[in-house]
Write an enzyme that holds these catalytic residues in place. Structure first.
Site, short mmCIF file in Angstrom:
data_model
loop_
_atom_site.label_atom_id
_atom_site.label_comp_id
_atom_site.label_asym_id
_atom_site.label_seq_id
_atom_site.Cartn_x
_atom_site.Cartn_y
_atom_site.Cartn_z
N HIS A 136 0.80 -1.23 0.00
CA HIS A 136 0.00 0.00 0.00
C HIS A 136 0.84 1.27 0.00
O HIS A 136 0.53 2.24 0.70
CB HIS A 136 -0.96 0.00 1.19
CG HIS A 136 -2.03 -1.04 1.12
ND1 HIS A 136 -2.53 -1.52 -0.06
CD2 HIS A 136 -2.68 -1.72 2.12
CE1 HIS A 136 -3.46 -2.44 0.19
NE2 HIS A 136 -3.57 -2.59 1.49
N HIS A 149 -9.61 1.91 0.81
CA HIS A 149 -9.53 0.72 1.68
C HIS A 149 -10.64 0.74 2.75
O HIS A 149 -10.40 0.44 3.91
CB HIS A 149 -8.16 0.65 2.35
CG HIS A 149 -7.73 -0.73 2.73
ND1 HIS A 149 -8.38 -1.48 3.68
CD2 HIS A 149 -6.72 -1.50 2.29
CE1 HIS A 149 -7.77 -2.63 3.83
NE2 HIS A 149 -6.76 -2.68 2.97
N GLU A 161 -11.69 -3.46 -2.91
CA GLU A 161 -10.66 -2.51 -3.31
C GLU A 161 -10.46 -2.59 -4.82
O GLU A 161 -9.74 -3.46 -5.32
CB GLU A 161 -9.36 -2.80 -2.59
CG GLU A 161 -9.48 -2.80 -1.07
CD GLU A 161 -8.31 -3.50 -0.41
OE1 GLU A 161 -7.17 -3.01 -0.55
OE2 GLU A 161 -8.52 -4.55 0.23
#
Length: 349
Positions: free
Chosen positions: A108, A178, A313
């Site tokens: 991420h 997220h 996502e």
């Protein structure tokens, strides 16, 4: 067109002010923080009145604490999901990233990704516009990347998140949101009563670190066959090597090879008398069933635990830079990265 208002939510540990931005359209309300471009809540009409279906926190301090583990509601980038071996090669040069996942992968965007930035916010024609500049070399990525994320809310229950980015050098870009959803309410604590449909025939296989290994498998005859609505808890209890590897669902479901415009229907979720549709331009959607969510105090003193929610996502395929057959996530200098995702929530008939 939504009404957009701003108020102070708190300060970061570095003393930066964080605003809570509220979008209200009819019976629907979304609250977004400038810390991490975070969707803090999505309040929708339900049988008992108004219901908040997004997990979150009550303070900036708590969001900072959770920002390197659970990423509650955050805008994730530069690159969502995992980059194996925390490095990649681009134009003949090796770039080294933070190994913040399993000690081997970059996850991420690294240690201080977009989810920890304090974004600039403004109202524009009934939309919330967030902007952020990631400097050249930020978290190891090349190029200065200018990013804009736009939130829009309409009276029919459609929350739209639009992502735009441009770099002054070739780089990687693959952003997502997220948010953890529980359609029965953020504090319910389980996925009981949830059904999920994902319109995907294939899934990218993962290794023991959660990263794609380059293989693709068909969903036929597996718990991953969600082409028709399936009870999510029942599916999680089924036996399959990939469910064991991921501790549940933590996989990229393949929607296509290339981004698509107009948007395609990626998924439908049902629970608590609500239906949520997810439409996206993206070629993949990562289904994550909060397998690694350890007990944490959430909003209104509620305790969140593993498998109490799900994430959809929307993104490019994970670790695409290391797999030539995966859709590229390379953003060329001067070109624009653009993607749109919609979450529409309505009462079931």
């Amino acid at each position: 067109m939504a009404e957009v208002t701003f108020e102070l939510f708190g300060e970061t540990s570095e003393g930066k002010e964080v605003q809570e931005c509220t979008l209200k359209a009819g019976e629907y309300t979304a609250k977004v923080l400038t810390f991490g471009g975070t969707l803090r809540s999505f309040m929708v009409p339900a049988k008992e009145g108004i219901r908040d279906i997004v997990l979150g926190c009550d303070s900036v301090e708590k969001y900072e604490e959770q920002s390197r583990t659970n990423y509650f509601g955050a805008t994730v980038g530069r690159v969502a999901n995992r980059i194996t071996q925390a490095s990649f090669e681009l134009n003949g040069k090796i770039y080294t990233l933070a190994a913040n996942n399993q000690g081997v992968n970059c996850l991420h965007g690294g240690i201080n990704g977009f989810n920890r930035a304090v974004w600039e916010a403004r109202e524009e024609n009934g939309a919330l516009v967030l902007t952020h500049t990631s400097p050249d070399g930020d978290e190891g990525f090349p190029g200065k990347l200018d990013v804009q994320v736009t939130y829009q809310l309409t009276e029919d229950g459609t929350l739209t998140i639009e992502y735009d980015a441009k770099s002054d050098a070739d780089t990687l870009c693959n952003m997502t949101n997220h948010s953890y959803f529980n359609l029965c309410g953020h504090g319910v604590g389980s996925l009981e009563g949830h059904k999920l449909q994902i319109l995907a025939d294939e899934v990218t296989e993962i290794d023991e670190t959660g990263a794609p290994n380059g293989k693709i498998f068909k969903v036929d005859g597996t718990p991953f066959d969600l082409r028709e609505p399936q009870d999510l808890e029942e599916r999680l209890e089924e036996s399959h090597p990939q469910l064991a590897t991921g501790g549940g669902f933590d996989h990229n479901f393949i929607l296509g090879i290339e981004p698509q415009n107009p948007l395609r229907l990626a998924a439908k979720a049902y629970g608590g008398g609500l239906c949520m549709e997810c439409h996206t331009t993206q070629p993949g959607v990562q289904l994550y069933t909060s397998n690694f969510l350890t007990p944490v105090d959430g909003k209104e003193g509620v305790r969140y635990d593993r498998r109490s929610s799900f994430c959809l996502e929307t993104q490019g395929w994970a670790d695409a830079i290391h797999h030539q057959d995966f859709p590229s996530i390379v953003l060329k200098a001067g070109k624009t990265y653009h993607q749109v995702t919609e979450y529409k929530v309505i009462k079931e008939n």
